[in-house]
Design a protein around this motif. Sequence first.
Motif, PDB file in Angstrom:
ATOM      1  N   ARG A 117       0.829  -1.204   0.000  1.00 40.50           N
ATOM      2  CA  ARG A 117       0.000   0.000   0.000  1.00 40.50           C
ATOM      3  C   ARG A 117       0.866   1.258   0.000  1.00 40.50           C
ATOM      4  N   ARG A 118       1.929   1.246   0.789  1.00 41.76           N
ATOM      5  CA  ARG A 118       2.816   2.418   0.834  1.00 41.76           C
ATOM      6  C   ARG A 118       3.491   2.639  -0.512  1.00 41.76           C
ATOM      7  N   GLU A 119       3.879   1.547  -1.177  1.00 40.72           N
ATOM      8  CA  GLU A 119       4.517   1.680  -2.486  1.00 40.72           C
ATOM      9  C   GLU A 119       3.553   2.263  -3.503  1.00 40.72           C
ATOM     10  N   ALA A 120       2.295   1.792  -3.480  1.00 38.34           N
ATOM     11  CA  ALA A 120       1.292   2.315  -4.404  1.00 38.34           C
ATOM     12  C   ALA A 120       0.993   3.779  -4.114  1.00 38.34           C
ATOM     13  N   GLU A 121       0.942   4.129  -2.826  1.00 37.82           N
ATOM     14  CA  GLU A 121       0.669   5.514  -2.450  1.00 37.82           C
ATOM     15  C   GLU A 121       1.832   6.429  -2.863  1.00 37.82           C
ATOM     16  N   ALA A 122       3.057   5.932  -2.716  1.00 37.92           N
ATOM     17  CA  ALA A 122       4.222   6.719  -3.123  1.00 37.92           C
ATOM     18  C   ALA A 122       4.211   6.969  -4.628  1.00 37.92           C
ATOM     19  N   ALA A 123       3.813   5.947  -5.403  1.00 34.55           N
ATOM     20  CA  ALA A 123       3.734   6.108  -6.859  1.00 34.55           C
ATOM     21  C   ALA A 123       2.658   7.119  -7.235  1.00 34.55           C
ATOM     22  N   ARG A 124       1.522   7.066  -6.511  1.00 32.10           N
ATOM     23  CA  ARG A 124       0.443   8.009  -6.792  1.00 32.10           C
ATOM     24  C   ARG A 124       0.883   9.446  -6.508  1.00 32.10           C
ATOM     25  N   LYS A 125       1.577   9.639  -5.400  1.00 32.89           N
ATOM     26  CA  LYS A 125       2.016  10.983  -5.038  1.00 32.89           C
ATOM     27  C   LYS A 125       3.115  11.487  -5.965  1.00 32.89           C
ATOM     28  N   ALA A 126       3.971  10.573  -6.439  1.00 29.85           N
ATOM     29  CA  ALA A 126       5.000  10.980  -7.403  1.00 29.85           C
ATOM     30  C   ALA A 126       4.350  11.478  -8.686  1.00 29.85           C
ATOM     31  N   ALA A 127       3.290  10.779  -9.133  1.00 37.64           N
ATOM     32  CA  ALA A 127       2.565  11.210 -10.331  1.00 37.64           C
ATOM     33  C   ALA A 127       1.895  12.555 -10.091  1.00 37.64           C
ATOM     34  N   ALA A 128       1.362  12.746  -8.877  1.00 35.89           N
ATOM     35  CA  ALA A 128       0.714  14.023  -8.552  1.00 35.89           C
ATOM     36  C   ALA A 128       1.725  15.161  -8.549  1.00 35.89           C
ATOM     37  N   ARG A 129       2.941  14.881  -8.036  1.00 34.80           N
ATOM     38  CA  ARG A 129       3.980  15.919  -8.041  1.00 34.80           C
ATOM     39  C   ARG A 129       4.368  16.308  -9.462  1.00 34.80           C
ATOM     40  N   GLN A 130       4.478  15.316 -10.341  1.00 27.26           N
ATOM     41  CA  GLN A 130       4.821  15.607 -11.728  1.00 27.26           C
ATOM     42  C   GLN A 130       3.724  16.436 -12.394  1.00 27.26           C
ATOM     43  N   LYS A 131       2.468  16.095 -12.096  1.00 25.74           N
ATOM     44  CA  LYS A 131       1.347  16.841 -12.682  1.00 25.74           C
ATOM     45  C   LYS A 131       1.332  18.276 -12.169  1.00 25.74           C
ATOM     46  N   ALA A 132       1.593  18.458 -10.869  1.00 20.11           N
ATOM     47  CA  ALA A 132       1.619  19.806 -10.300  1.00 20.11           C
ATOM     48  C   ALA A 132       2.743  20.638 -10.919  1.00 20.11           C
ATOM     49  N   ALA A 133       3.897  20.008 -11.143  1.00 19.52           N
ATOM     50  CA  ALA A 133       5.013  20.731 -11.761  1.00 19.52           C
ATOM     51  C   ALA A 133       4.687  21.132 -13.193  1.00 19.52           C
ATOM     52  N   ALA A 134       4.025  20.240 -13.934  1.00 20.38           N
ATOM     53  CA  ALA A 134       3.646  20.554 -15.315  1.00 20.38           C
ATOM     54  C   ALA A 134       2.632  21.691 -15.355  1.00 20.38           C
ATOM     55  N   THR A 135       1.676  21.672 -14.430  1.00 22.49           N
ATOM     56  CA  THR A 135       0.668  22.737 -14.368  1.00 22.49           C
ATOM     57  C   THR A 135       1.315  24.077 -14.053  1.00 22.49           C
ATOM     58  N   LYS A 136       2.272  24.049 -13.133  1.00 23.77           N
ATOM     59  CA  LYS A 136       2.968  25.287 -12.762  1.00 23.77           C
ATOM     60  C   LYS A 136       3.764  25.844 -13.945  1.00 23.77           C
ATOM     61  N   ALA A 137       4.421  24.964 -14.689  1.00 28.38           N
ATOM     62  CA  ALA A 137       5.196  25.401 -15.847  1.00 28.38           C
ATOM     63  C   ALA A 137       4.289  25.986 -16.925  1.00 28.38           C
ATOM     64  N   ALA A 138       3.119  25.354 -17.150  1.00 24.46           N
ATOM     65  CA  ALA A 138       2.179  25.852 -18.144  1.00 24.46           C
ATOM     66  C   ALA A 138       1.640  27.218 -17.750  1.00 24.46           C
ATOM     67  N   SER A 139       1.410  27.421 -16.445  1.00 20.59           N
ATOM     68  CA  SER A 139       0.912  28.704 -15.958  1.00 20.59           C
ATOM     69  C   SER A 139       1.922  29.822 -16.217  1.00 20.59           C
ATOM     70  N   ASP A 196       1.959  18.101   2.812  1.00 14.48           N
ATOM     71  CA  ASP A 196       1.315  17.638   4.050  1.00 14.48           C
ATOM     72  C   ASP A 196       1.099  16.128   4.016  1.00 14.48           C
ATOM     73  N   ASP A 197       0.678  15.614   2.864  1.00 15.45           N
ATOM     74  CA  ASP A 197       0.490  14.166   2.725  1.00 15.45           C
ATOM     75  C   ASP A 197       1.824  13.433   2.858  1.00 15.45           C
ATOM     76  N   GLU A 198       2.872  13.990   2.251  1.00 11.47           N
ATOM     77  CA  GLU A 198       4.200  13.379   2.354  1.00 11.47           C
ATOM     78  C   GLU A 198       4.636  13.300   3.819  1.00 11.47           C
ATOM     79  N   PHE A 199       4.414  14.405   4.543  1.00  8.97           N
ATOM     80  CA  PHE A 199       4.806  14.423   5.953  1.00  8.97           C
ATOM     81  C   PHE A 199       4.036  13.382   6.757  1.00  8.97           C
ATOM     82  N   ASP A 200       2.728  13.273   6.498  1.00  9.93           N
ATOM     83  CA  ASP A 200       1.919  12.294   7.241  1.00  9.93           C
ATOM     84  C   ASP A 200       2.451  10.877   7.047  1.00  9.93           C
ATOM     85  N   ASP A 201       2.853  10.532   5.822  1.00 11.06           N
ATOM     86  CA  ASP A 201       3.423   9.208   5.563  1.00 11.06           C
ATOM     87  C   ASP A 201       4.756   9.040   6.295  1.00 11.06           C
TER      88      ASP A 201
END
Length: 311
Positions: A117-139, A196-201
């Motif tokens: 579960r932790r591995e799957a959650e880490a992969a999900r958050k890594a994808a979210a970080r990449q998406k957030a970075a792409a959104t920031k760059a587009a902005s 915040d989610d990273e810290f909680d984990d």
Amino acid sequence: MAWVKFTDDFYDNLKMDHVGPLGVALWAVGMGYCNRNLTDGVIHRSKALRLLDFEGLVYEGESPDATADITITALVDAGLWHADGHNCDECVQPGRGRYVVHNYLEYQPSRRDVLARREAEAARKAAARQKAAATKAASKKSAGSTASVQEVSDECPSGTPDGIREVSDDCPALPVPAPVVTTSSASADAERALIDDEFDDWWELYPLKKDKVRARKSYKTARKKTSADTIMQALQAQLPELQSRPVEKRPYATTWLNGERWDDEVLAATAATGSPAARPATQAQCDLREPHAPHRWSWGVDTCHCQGIHA
């Protein structure tokens, strides 16, 4: 933070009456220990003797160590814990010098499930970080395009006194830019939530749960210096050594983060040789061995005074 599952009527179990208040307390603390350390219900005897502070809670005429031993025996006799060699078909054999909590995996998640579960959650958050970075760059790119259009229009004559721009050969008509929806604020909120989610984990894994508010602030500061993966992987590598220390000798999470200990060298476990000259020097090292007697500690200097031979 992880949770241990109890039914709300567990105290009505006749086995709980057999072990008494100290037995119920040790059983509950043992469940928490197994869940936090992902032991699948297995508890080493040396750890079981120290899960509760029996000082001041002794049975009449008994020492704290004897009271701890009596309480453990009561748990085994009641079938709430099993020693090695037990005949319960539902539970694994814990190994020499260890106990296993009866039916632990029937109600609590296994080590394998938690890590998956932790591995799957880490992969999900890594994808979210990449998406957030792409959104920031587009902005940022969209904001730059809008500024370029404004610069071109400033070079043209202001037009009529009413401010209406006149189209001419010198100042051709400019395309009307499409409205730009800024996402910088949304991206910042998403990034804060992600940290915040990273810290909680990370906090769930850290072996000393104290001063969480300051630890969260320190974690946010640390994230400006290094990645979440670096912080998490360093803690996972250092965790066995940290958990082997007495609780009072473990660093606060704030201290670990402020000291940038994700860069610390990982201490290797000392191998046992069976030789009296090579017996462990500290309680943490001694806990890695099979139990032995006589067994006493000098807590002030964390020195092992074991008189037996380590297996």
